[in-house]
Design an enzyme around this catalytic site. Sequence first.
Site, PDB file in Angstrom:
ATOM      1  N   PHE A  11       0.837  -1.209   0.000  1.00 42.67           N
ATOM      2  CA  PHE A  11       0.000   0.000   0.000  1.00 42.67           C
ATOM      3  C   PHE A  11       0.876   1.265   0.000  1.00 42.67           C
ATOM      4  O   PHE A  11       0.854   2.059  -0.955  1.00 42.67           O
ATOM      5  CB  PHE A  11      -0.937  -0.070   1.215  1.00 42.67           C
ATOM      6  CG  PHE A  11      -1.553   1.235   1.614  1.00 42.67           C
ATOM      7  CD1 PHE A  11      -2.245   2.013   0.692  1.00 42.67           C
ATOM      8  CD2 PHE A  11      -1.443   1.688   2.928  1.00 42.67           C
ATOM      9  CE1 PHE A  11      -2.818   3.221   1.079  1.00 42.67           C
ATOM     10  CE2 PHE A  11      -2.010   2.881   3.318  1.00 42.67           C
ATOM     11  CZ  PHE A  11      -2.689   3.652   2.384  1.00 42.67           C
ATOM     12  N   ASP A  31       9.138  -7.087  -3.710  1.00 41.19           N
ATOM     13  CA  ASP A  31       7.950  -7.452  -2.919  1.00 41.19           C
ATOM     14  C   ASP A  31       7.703  -8.946  -3.046  1.00 41.19           C
ATOM     15  O   ASP A  31       7.801  -9.496  -4.143  1.00 41.19           O
ATOM     16  CB  ASP A  31       6.721  -6.682  -3.426  1.00 41.19           C
ATOM     17  CG  ASP A  31       5.669  -6.505  -2.351  1.00 41.19           C
ATOM     18  OD1 ASP A  31       5.360  -5.347  -2.006  1.00 41.19           O
ATOM     19  OD2 ASP A  31       5.162  -7.534  -1.839  1.00 41.19           O
ATOM     20  N   LEU A  76      10.408  -0.994   3.671  1.00 37.36           N
ATOM     21  CA  LEU A  76       9.004  -0.994   4.112  1.00 37.36           C
ATOM     22  C   LEU A  76       8.451  -2.411   4.253  1.00 37.36           C
ATOM     23  O   LEU A  76       7.370  -2.594   4.827  1.00 37.36           O
ATOM     24  CB  LEU A  76       8.122  -0.220   3.115  1.00 37.36           C
ATOM     25  CG  LEU A  76       8.515   1.215   2.743  1.00 37.36           C
ATOM     26  CD1 LEU A  76       7.437   1.840   1.877  1.00 37.36           C
ATOM     27  CD2 LEU A  76       8.734   2.071   3.973  1.00 37.36           C
ATOM     28  N   THR A  95       9.942 -12.001   9.904  1.00 34.02           N
ATOM     29  CA  THR A  95      10.103 -10.982   8.850  1.00 34.02           C
ATOM     30  C   THR A  95      10.621  -9.685   9.457  1.00 34.02           C
ATOM     31  O   THR A  95      11.557  -9.076   8.940  1.00 34.02           O
ATOM     32  CB  THR A  95       8.744 -10.688   8.171  1.00 34.02           C
ATOM     33  OG1 THR A  95       8.200 -11.916   7.729  1.00 34.02           O
ATOM     34  CG2 THR A  95       8.902  -9.735   6.996  1.00 34.02           C
ATOM     35  N   ALA A 117      11.035   1.619   8.343  1.00 30.94           N
ATOM     36  CA  ALA A 117       9.630   1.914   8.645  1.00 30.94           C
ATOM     37  C   ALA A 117       9.273   1.300   9.991  1.00 30.94           C
ATOM     38  O   ALA A 117       9.210   0.083  10.134  1.00 30.94           O
ATOM     39  CB  ALA A 117       8.730   1.355   7.557  1.00 30.94           C
ATOM     40  N   TYR A 149       4.316  -7.522  17.274  1.00 30.02           N
ATOM     41  CA  TYR A 149       4.589  -6.543  16.210  1.00 30.02           C
ATOM     42  C   TYR A 149       5.376  -5.358  16.764  1.00 30.02           C
ATOM     43  O   TYR A 149       6.437  -4.995  16.237  1.00 30.02           O
ATOM     44  CB  TYR A 149       3.259  -6.097  15.596  1.00 30.02           C
ATOM     45  CG  TYR A 149       3.403  -5.065  14.508  1.00 30.02           C
ATOM     46  CD1 TYR A 149       4.019  -5.388  13.299  1.00 30.02           C
ATOM     47  CD2 TYR A 149       2.928  -3.769  14.677  1.00 30.02           C
ATOM     48  CE1 TYR A 149       4.165  -4.444  12.294  1.00 30.02           C
ATOM     49  CE2 TYR A 149       3.054  -2.824  13.670  1.00 30.02           C
ATOM     50  CZ  TYR A 149       3.673  -3.166  12.485  1.00 30.02           C
ATOM     51  OH  TYR A 149       3.806  -2.219  11.500  1.00 30.02           O
ATOM     52  N   LYS A 153       9.333  -4.449  15.973  1.00 28.14           N
ATOM     53  CA  LYS A 153       9.721  -3.168  15.380  1.00 28.14           C
ATOM     54  C   LYS A 153      10.663  -2.408  16.315  1.00 28.14           C
ATOM     55  O   LYS A 153      11.522  -1.654  15.859  1.00 28.14           O
ATOM     56  CB  LYS A 153       8.482  -2.326  15.065  1.00 28.14           C
ATOM     57  CG  LYS A 153       7.707  -2.837  13.855  1.00 28.14           C
ATOM     58  CD  LYS A 153       8.452  -2.503  12.570  1.00 28.14           C
ATOM     59  CE  LYS A 153       7.652  -2.861  11.336  1.00 28.14           C
ATOM     60  NZ  LYS A 153       8.306  -2.449  10.096  1.00 28.14           N
TER      61      LYS A 153
END
Length: 319
Positions: A11, A31, A76, A95, A117, A149, A153
């Site tokens: 996105f 991607d 990203l 990931t 990101a 998550y 991050k």
Amino acid sequence: MRILITGGAGFIGSFLAEYLLKKGHQVIALDNLSTGRLSNIRNIYKSKNLEVHVDTIFNRELIDHLVKDCDQVYHLAAAVGVRFIVDNPVLTIETNVAGTEIMIKFANKYKKKIFIASTSELYGKSNSLPFKEGIDRIYGSTNIRRWSYAESKAVDEFLALAYWHEKKLPVVIGRLFNTIGPRQTGQYGMVVPRFVQQALLDHPITVYGDGKQSRCFAYVGDVVDALVKLMEDDKSVGQIYNIGSDKEITIFDLAKKVKKLTNSSSTIKLIPYNEAYEEGFEDMNRRVPDISKIKKAIGFEPKVPLDEILKEIIEYYKK
Ligand code: UDP
């Protein structure tokens, strides 16, 4: 410049690719299409300045080659969306931790400036609103998959900053708050595309919890503009910035707004979090960024108001 975007068919990545091409750059979009889609880059697919690789950030040989061959990296690629994260915790952690480690290692090998990101989720359950970049983070138990998550991050941020301090790798960290626009799918949990689709189909609009929780929604175009300006600014190296809107709306009011703008006959249905996600699920009550740091750095100002963004998303879904 030659610019590598991981998650380039996602996105935000697809809007970034378009923006950079318009500025005359060459773009390499990588991607694995886990949550990205080739249709997101339909408008630019034929551009001679775009190179697309359907592959993963775990393909070290490819990453080595792509990073060596570019001037800047926007990383990203990540597992995103609360629904996706709760359903795929292994993929999320691997990931976001191991994948980002690979990207940072190769960026360091060739000393290429890299954008990491990060996320507003990182503030967790903090009540110190509006969130300033330096405040403490507060997370729930490791039994609650959602927190994997934020934690993953946070590890990315630690690693990026460590490479900056120890090895002078130029890194820029952006904590993205709720970002919306056309092309975002509701499949992975994101509230706005879900509400818009439900309203257009006259299905019940599913508000989780009591709907009193709030968020601030920024237009993807404003966010992408900020990412590029941060990467163009030498002073942003080694820094963390909140990126997003600071105009707050409750999720219940968002549901009412979407219903009104779509002229929908949908009902608004409250669904307990346990049913919506997982047993013991914890949501954030309020999430508002302090955006004074990014304003000072690059003059950032979220320009597109919520009603206009929603109208654009509604048109997108009608088509
Ligand atoms: N939400 C909702 N209904 C939905 C999807 C999400 O009420 O169908 C709520 C969700 O519980 C959260 C807010 O909308 O309070 C924003 O959710 P989203 O997943 O878009 O982003 P988050 O801010 O949680 O990362």
